[in-house]
Design an enzyme around this catalytic site. Structure first.
Site, PDB file in Angstrom:
ATOM      1  N   TYR A  24     -10.494  -3.505   6.185  1.00 52.13           N
ATOM      2  CA  TYR A  24     -10.263  -4.004   7.546  1.00 52.13           C
ATOM      3  C   TYR A  24     -11.446  -4.816   8.078  1.00 52.13           C
ATOM      4  O   TYR A  24     -11.462  -5.171   9.252  1.00 52.13           O
ATOM      5  CB  TYR A  24     -10.051  -2.838   8.510  1.00 52.13           C
ATOM      6  CG  TYR A  24      -8.716  -2.146   8.431  1.00 52.13           C
ATOM      7  CD1 TYR A  24      -8.346  -1.436   7.295  1.00 52.13           C
ATOM      8  CD2 TYR A  24      -7.836  -2.165   9.508  1.00 52.13           C
ATOM      9  CE1 TYR A  24      -7.128  -0.775   7.240  1.00 52.13           C
ATOM     10  CE2 TYR A  24      -6.617  -1.505   9.455  1.00 52.13           C
ATOM     11  CZ  TYR A  24      -6.270  -0.806   8.316  1.00 52.13           C
ATOM     12  OH  TYR A  24      -5.067  -0.148   8.271  1.00 52.13           O
ATOM     13  N   LYS A  62     -11.454   6.221  -4.345  1.00 49.59           N
ATOM     14  CA  LYS A  62     -10.790   5.740  -5.559  1.00 49.59           C
ATOM     15  C   LYS A  62     -11.898   5.194  -6.449  1.00 49.59           C
ATOM     16  O   LYS A  62     -11.883   4.044  -6.877  1.00 49.59           O
ATOM     17  CB  LYS A  62      -9.751   4.669  -5.185  1.00 49.59           C
ATOM     18  CG  LYS A  62      -8.852   4.218  -6.321  1.00 49.59           C
ATOM     19  CD  LYS A  62      -7.905   5.290  -6.833  1.00 49.59           C
ATOM     20  CE  LYS A  62      -7.248   4.827  -8.120  1.00 49.59           C
ATOM     21  NZ  LYS A  62      -6.431   5.885  -8.757  1.00 49.59           N
ATOM     22  N   ASP A  67      -4.787   8.792  -4.820  1.00 52.29           N
ATOM     23  CA  ASP A  67      -3.427   8.986  -5.342  1.00 52.29           C
ATOM     24  C   ASP A  67      -3.131  10.479  -5.531  1.00 52.29           C
ATOM     25  O   ASP A  67      -2.058  10.966  -5.165  1.00 52.29           O
ATOM     26  CB  ASP A  67      -3.211   8.191  -6.646  1.00 52.29           C
ATOM     27  CG  ASP A  67      -4.360   8.328  -7.646  1.00 52.29           C
ATOM     28  OD1 ASP A  67      -5.404   8.915  -7.304  1.00 52.29           O
ATOM     29  OD2 ASP A  67      -4.201   7.856  -8.793  1.00 52.29           O
ATOM     30  N   ASP A  96      -5.730   5.267   7.013  1.00 53.60           N
ATOM     31  CA  ASP A  96      -4.538   4.713   7.660  1.00 53.60           C
ATOM     32  C   ASP A  96      -3.285   5.226   6.957  1.00 53.60           C
ATOM     33  O   ASP A  96      -2.356   5.725   7.590  1.00 53.60           O
ATOM     34  CB  ASP A  96      -4.595   3.178   7.592  1.00 53.60           C
ATOM     35  CG  ASP A  96      -3.348   2.540   8.169  1.00 53.60           C
ATOM     36  OD1 ASP A  96      -2.962   2.923   9.287  1.00 53.60           O
ATOM     37  OD2 ASP A  96      -2.748   1.684   7.494  1.00 53.60           O
ATOM     38  N   ASP A 156      -0.474   8.537   8.219  1.00 55.91           N
ATOM     39  CA  ASP A 156       0.976   8.452   8.445  1.00 55.91           C
ATOM     40  C   ASP A 156       1.689   9.557   7.662  1.00 55.91           C
ATOM     41  O   ASP A 156       2.659  10.148   8.140  1.00 55.91           O
ATOM     42  CB  ASP A 156       1.525   7.082   7.999  1.00 55.91           C
ATOM     43  CG  ASP A 156       1.492   6.038   9.121  1.00 55.91           C
ATOM     44  OD1 ASP A 156       0.648   6.176  10.037  1.00 55.91           O
ATOM     45  OD2 ASP A 156       2.302   5.088   9.081  1.00 55.91           O
TER      46      ASP A 156
HETATM   47  C1  IPM Z   1      -3.010   2.538  12.964  1.00 54.86           C
HETATM   48  C2  IPM Z   1      -2.272   1.251  12.812  1.00 54.86           C
HETATM   49  C3  IPM Z   1      -3.294   0.122  12.814  1.00 54.86           C
HETATM   50  C4  IPM Z   1      -4.200   0.326  11.617  1.00 54.86           C
HETATM   51  C5  IPM Z   1      -2.691  -1.266  12.834  1.00 54.86           C
HETATM   52  C6  IPM Z   1      -1.875  -1.496  14.062  1.00 54.86           C
HETATM   53  C7  IPM Z   1      -3.752  -2.312  12.663  1.00 54.86           C
HETATM   54  O1  IPM Z   1      -1.498   1.272  11.669  1.00 54.86           O
HETATM   55  O2  IPM Z   1      -3.715   2.694  13.979  1.00 54.86           O
HETATM   56  O3  IPM Z   1      -2.901   3.375  12.081  1.00 54.86           O
HETATM   57  O4  IPM Z   1      -3.843  -0.021  10.491  1.00 54.86           O
HETATM   58  O5  IPM Z   1      -5.282   0.851  11.823  1.00 54.86           O
HETATM   59 MG    MG Z   2      -1.518   3.133  10.659  1.00 54.08          MG
END
Ligand code: IPM
Ligand code: MG
Length: 356
Positions: A135, A185, A218, A242, A246
């Site tokens: 990023y 990794k 992984d 990130d 999720d």
């Molecule tokens: C998060 C989102 C962000 C990220 C996006 C919107 C850039 O997915 O906060 O997890 O990847 O950090």
């Molecule tokens: Mg995210």
């Protein structure tokens, strides 16, 4: 009574409807902890971008420095390329305010079933480096439009950012269940993640009471699903954090449940945001889950040494979600955003949360 100055940035998609529904809850929780919340609404986001060419003012980061915290809804709209809005707003804020650590707790609530067989109870914390890695924004494109076009995206990993995130993660582990997993990794990537392994080993030497282990990303993806109850703190680079956050959110009921805190160790100002994003497919229908936003506000209160207010919100939400009729559609229910938020508000106001 003390005053906290909070910038409220509802943003795009479901952000505004969630923020509006939650604001009374957040104010009531503050009042219950003897805090006067002075909220300032900022119209940053996609609409501003279409109107003025940028999702926030040029001096947006310094505007935020006048506040104790920012509560952020979501950014993104279908008619503007995602990377433009995101780089103009949330990534810019993370980078320019030096918010080098992103905290993403995942906690099973009794009323919210997860997808795992046997209903494992999950209580873990993803500590994500928040300004570097893939990023960092280092790269470019060459030979535009030609068959030989190339794009370069360079990951940056600095000793200082790794060690900040690591120190924060070990401190958190020490207060929690004293177990930490470093996710990298470094078998396939010979530079950045090898530096991670080295720096984290150095930091770990200061925390002998925390047991820690290196796990490749992984393998960790599998482990989070197969044996999540063994995990406590996951220390991750930006991209791995990130992705894994999720996954951990999905295990405790989905993205609608997941809060986050963008902070800098030792700095008061942080940006607190739900993980779900703008969700344009359900925006405007009043059915988005306000839990991630409420839990983010609770993290804001914790960070501002107003833990009582954070606890009020967490406890009231947990109790509300035990009732099936208060669950939003993403949790298998039929409640609207305001129905759930109002039920949480009623519990906060009754002080019921603190008595149970
Ligand atoms: C998060 C989102 C962000 C990220 C996006 C919107 C850039 O997915 O906060 O997890 O990847 O950090
Ligand atoms: Mg995210």
């Amino acid at each position: 009574m003390r005053t906290l100055k909070v910038a409220v940035i509802p943003g795009d998609g479901v952000g505004p409807e969630i923020s509006e529904a939650c604001q009374p809850v957040i104010e009531a929780a503050a009042a219950g902890a003897d805090i006067l919340l002075e909220s300032t609404h900022l119209d940053w986001g996609g609409q501003r971008h279409l109107r003025l060419g940028a999702p926030m003012p040029e001096d947006g980061p310094s505007i935020l420095r006048q506040f104790d915290a920012a509560l952020f809804g979501a950014v993104g709209r279908p008619d503007v390329p995602d990377h433009q809005l995101i780089w103009g707003l949330i990534i810019r804020l993370r980078q320019e305010l030096g918010l080098s650590v992103n905290l993403r707790p995942a906690l099973t609530l009794p009323g919210v079933p997860g997808p795992l067989r046997g209903g494992a109870t999950i209580d873990l914390l993803v500590v994500r480096e928040n300004t570097e890695g893939e990023y960092a924004g280092a790269g470019g494109r060459l030979r535009s439009g030609h068959p030989g076009e190339v794009a370069v995206e360079v990951a940056i990993h600095s000793r200082s950012a790794i060690s900040d995130a690591a120190r924060f993660a070990f401190e958190a582990a020490r207060r929690r269940r004293r177990r930490l997993h470093l996710v990298t990794k470094s078998n396939a990537m010979r530079f950045g993640y090898v530096l991670w392994d080295e720096v984290v080993a150095e930091v770990a030497a200061d925390y002998p009471e925390v047991s820690w282990e290196r796990v490749l990303v992984d393998a960790m993806a599998a482990r989070v699903v197969q044996r999540p109850e063994e995990l406590d703190v996951l220390l991750c680079s930006n991209l791995f954090g990130d992705i894994l956050s999720d996954l951990t959110a999905a295990l405790v009921g989905g993205l609608g449940m997941a809060p986050s805190a963008n902070i800098r160790p030792g700095q008061r100002l942080g940006v607190f945001e739900p993980v779900h994003g703008s969700a344009p497919d359900i925006a405007g229908r009043g059915i988005a889950n306000p839990s991630g936003y409420l839990l983010s506000a609770a993290m804001m209160f914790d960070h501002l040494e107003a833990r009582a207010a954070g606890d009020q919100i967490r406890s009231a939400l947990a109790h509300a979600l035990e009732q099936p009729e208060l669950r939003t559609p993403d949790l298998g229910g039929t409640a609207t955003t305001t129905r759930l938020a109002s039920a949480v508000l009623a519990r906060v106001q009754a002080g019921e949360a603190s008595r149970t």
